[in-house]
Design a protein around this motif. Structure first.
Motif, PDB file in Angstrom:
ATOM      1  N   ASP A  35      37.684  37.624  29.958  1.00 26.78           N
ATOM      2  CA  ASP A  35      36.652  37.993  31.022  1.00 26.78           C
ATOM      3  C   ASP A  35      35.610  38.129  30.159  1.00 26.78           C
ATOM      4  O   ASP A  35      35.525  38.338  29.001  1.00 26.78           O
ATOM      5  CB  ASP A  35      37.283  38.751  32.019  1.00 26.78           C
ATOM      6  CG  ASP A  35      37.530  40.105  31.455  1.00 26.78           C
ATOM      7  OD1 ASP A  35      37.086  40.402  30.443  1.00 26.78           O
ATOM      8  OD2 ASP A  35      37.977  40.975  32.093  1.00 26.78           O
ATOM      9  N   THR A  81      31.576  35.418  45.168  1.00 23.86           N
ATOM     10  CA  THR A  81      30.896  36.990  45.166  1.00 23.86           C
ATOM     11  C   THR A  81      32.250  37.866  45.874  1.00 23.86           C
ATOM     12  O   THR A  81      32.983  37.402  46.895  1.00 23.86           O
ATOM     13  CB  THR A  81      29.866  37.058  45.932  1.00 23.86           C
ATOM     14  OG1 THR A  81      28.939  36.028  45.475  1.00 23.86           O
ATOM     15  CG2 THR A  81      29.450  38.611  45.994  1.00 23.86           C
ATOM     16  N   ILE A  92      32.767  47.768  43.744  1.00 24.21           N
ATOM     17  CA  ILE A  92      32.551  46.369  43.096  1.00 24.21           C
ATOM     18  C   ILE A  92      31.975  45.520  43.760  1.00 24.21           C
ATOM     19  O   ILE A  92      32.469  45.198  44.725  1.00 24.21           O
ATOM     20  CB  ILE A  92      34.087  45.823  42.480  1.00 24.21           C
ATOM     21  CG1 ILE A  92      34.476  47.075  41.582  1.00 24.21           C
ATOM     22  CG2 ILE A  92      34.002  44.550  41.823  1.00 24.21           C
ATOM     23  CD1 ILE A  92      36.252  46.657  40.978  1.00 24.21           C
ATOM     24  N   TRP A  94      30.894  41.715  42.366  1.00 20.31           N
ATOM     25  CA  TRP A  94      30.937  40.797  41.329  1.00 20.31           C
ATOM     26  C   TRP A  94      30.164  39.499  41.799  1.00 20.31           C
ATOM     27  O   TRP A  94      30.947  39.021  42.890  1.00 20.31           O
ATOM     28  CB  TRP A  94      32.275  40.606  40.604  1.00 20.31           C
ATOM     29  CG  TRP A  94      32.718  41.809  40.043  1.00 20.31           C
ATOM     30  CD1 TRP A  94      32.213  42.720  39.320  1.00 20.31           C
ATOM     31  CD2 TRP A  94      34.018  42.043  39.765  1.00 20.31           C
ATOM     32  NE1 TRP A  94      32.860  43.359  38.565  1.00 20.31           N
ATOM     33  CE2 TRP A  94      34.077  43.023  38.601  1.00 20.31           C
ATOM     34  CE3 TRP A  94      35.434  41.471  40.247  1.00 20.31           C
ATOM     35  CZ2 TRP A  94      35.430  43.632  38.268  1.00 20.31           C
ATOM     36  CZ3 TRP A  94      36.556  41.894  39.714  1.00 20.31           C
ATOM     37  CH2 TRP A  94      36.768  42.925  38.803  1.00 20.31           C
ATOM     38  N   GLU A  96      30.607  36.009  40.400  1.00 16.90           N
ATOM     39  CA  GLU A  96      30.946  35.330  38.907  1.00 16.90           C
ATOM     40  C   GLU A  96      31.528  33.814  39.089  1.00 16.90           C
ATOM     41  O   GLU A  96      31.799  33.480  40.299  1.00 16.90           O
ATOM     42  CB  GLU A  96      32.407  36.051  38.430  1.00 16.90           C
ATOM     43  CG  GLU A  96      33.540  36.049  39.380  1.00 16.90           C
ATOM     44  CD  GLU A  96      34.757  36.927  38.809  1.00 16.90           C
ATOM     45  OE1 GLU A  96      34.291  37.986  37.857  1.00 16.90           O
ATOM     46  OE2 GLU A  96      35.574  37.014  39.272  1.00 16.90           O
ATOM     47  N   TYR A 113      36.461  33.935  33.070  1.00 18.03           N
ATOM     48  CA  TYR A 113      35.623  34.542  34.307  1.00 18.03           C
ATOM     49  C   TYR A 113      34.077  34.781  33.472  1.00 18.03           C
ATOM     50  O   TYR A 113      34.040  35.501  32.610  1.00 18.03           O
ATOM     51  CB  TYR A 113      36.092  36.109  34.549  1.00 18.03           C
ATOM     52  CG  TYR A 113      37.421  35.793  35.050  1.00 18.03           C
ATOM     53  CD1 TYR A 113      37.723  35.570  36.518  1.00 18.03           C
ATOM     54  CD2 TYR A 113      38.413  36.081  34.261  1.00 18.03           C
ATOM     55  CE1 TYR A 113      39.122  35.443  36.991  1.00 18.03           C
ATOM     56  CE2 TYR A 113      40.005  35.978  34.556  1.00 18.03           C
ATOM     57  CZ  TYR A 113      40.039  35.528  35.976  1.00 18.03           C
ATOM     58  OH  TYR A 113      41.323  35.356  36.440  1.00 18.03           O
ATOM     59  N   ASN A 115      30.023  36.342  34.266  1.00 18.80           N
ATOM     60  CA  ASN A 115      29.412  37.199  35.378  1.00 18.80           C
ATOM     61  C   ASN A 115      28.213  36.084  35.506  1.00 18.80           C
ATOM     62  O   ASN A 115      27.291  35.839  34.699  1.00 18.80           O
ATOM     63  CB  ASN A 115      28.939  38.367  34.454  1.00 18.80           C
ATOM     64  CG  ASN A 115      28.349  39.217  35.516  1.00 18.80           C
ATOM     65  OD1 ASN A 115      28.065  39.121  36.986  1.00 18.80           O
ATOM     66  ND2 ASN A 115      28.536  40.417  35.065  1.00 18.80           N
TER      67      ASN A 115
END
Length: 116
Positions: A35, A81, A92, A94, A96, A113, A115
């Motif tokens: 990641d 998301t 959290i 994210w 991604e 992964y 971002n």
């Protein structure tokens, strides 16, 4: 193997919050992951353990949105998301891209992964 169908099935499980089950069903034994925080796993059992720890730390799933998936040969890329409240009172959120490489048996052999 139809990678688009497999990726769609896996993404559907993720949206339902069945992340650990998706790993158990779709990952090859030798699957490796990485990641954007340089956290890696080198096999399916490590990834299952990682995801069990992560999902066990979630207090509330606010939303998991699957935006879309593209497939090119044996590679898929899915945009999500994730919005979670964690048990440690953190949040959290994210956005991604999850890139997966699939083998000839319809199993994920590499997952990364990004971002978004």
């Amino acid at each position: 193997m139809n990678i688009k169908t497999l990726a769609t099935e896996m993404d559907s499980m993720v949206v339902r919050g069945a992340i650990v089950d998706a790993v158990k069903q779709f990952f090859a034994e030798e699957a490796a992951t990485s990641d954007y925080q340089n956290v890696t796993t080198s096999n399916k059992s490590q990834m299952v353990e990682k995801m069990e720890g992560f999902t066990g730390a979630i207090a509330k799933v606010n939303n998991i949105t699957h935006h879309h998936t593209i497939v090119d040969g044996n590679v898929s890329a899915s945009e999500f998301t994730f919005d979670f409240d964690m048990k440690d009172n953190s949040k959290i959120h994210w956005h991604e891209i999850i890139r997966r490489v699939w083998d000839d048996n319809g199993k994920v052999i590499n997952e990364e992964y990004f971002n978004a």
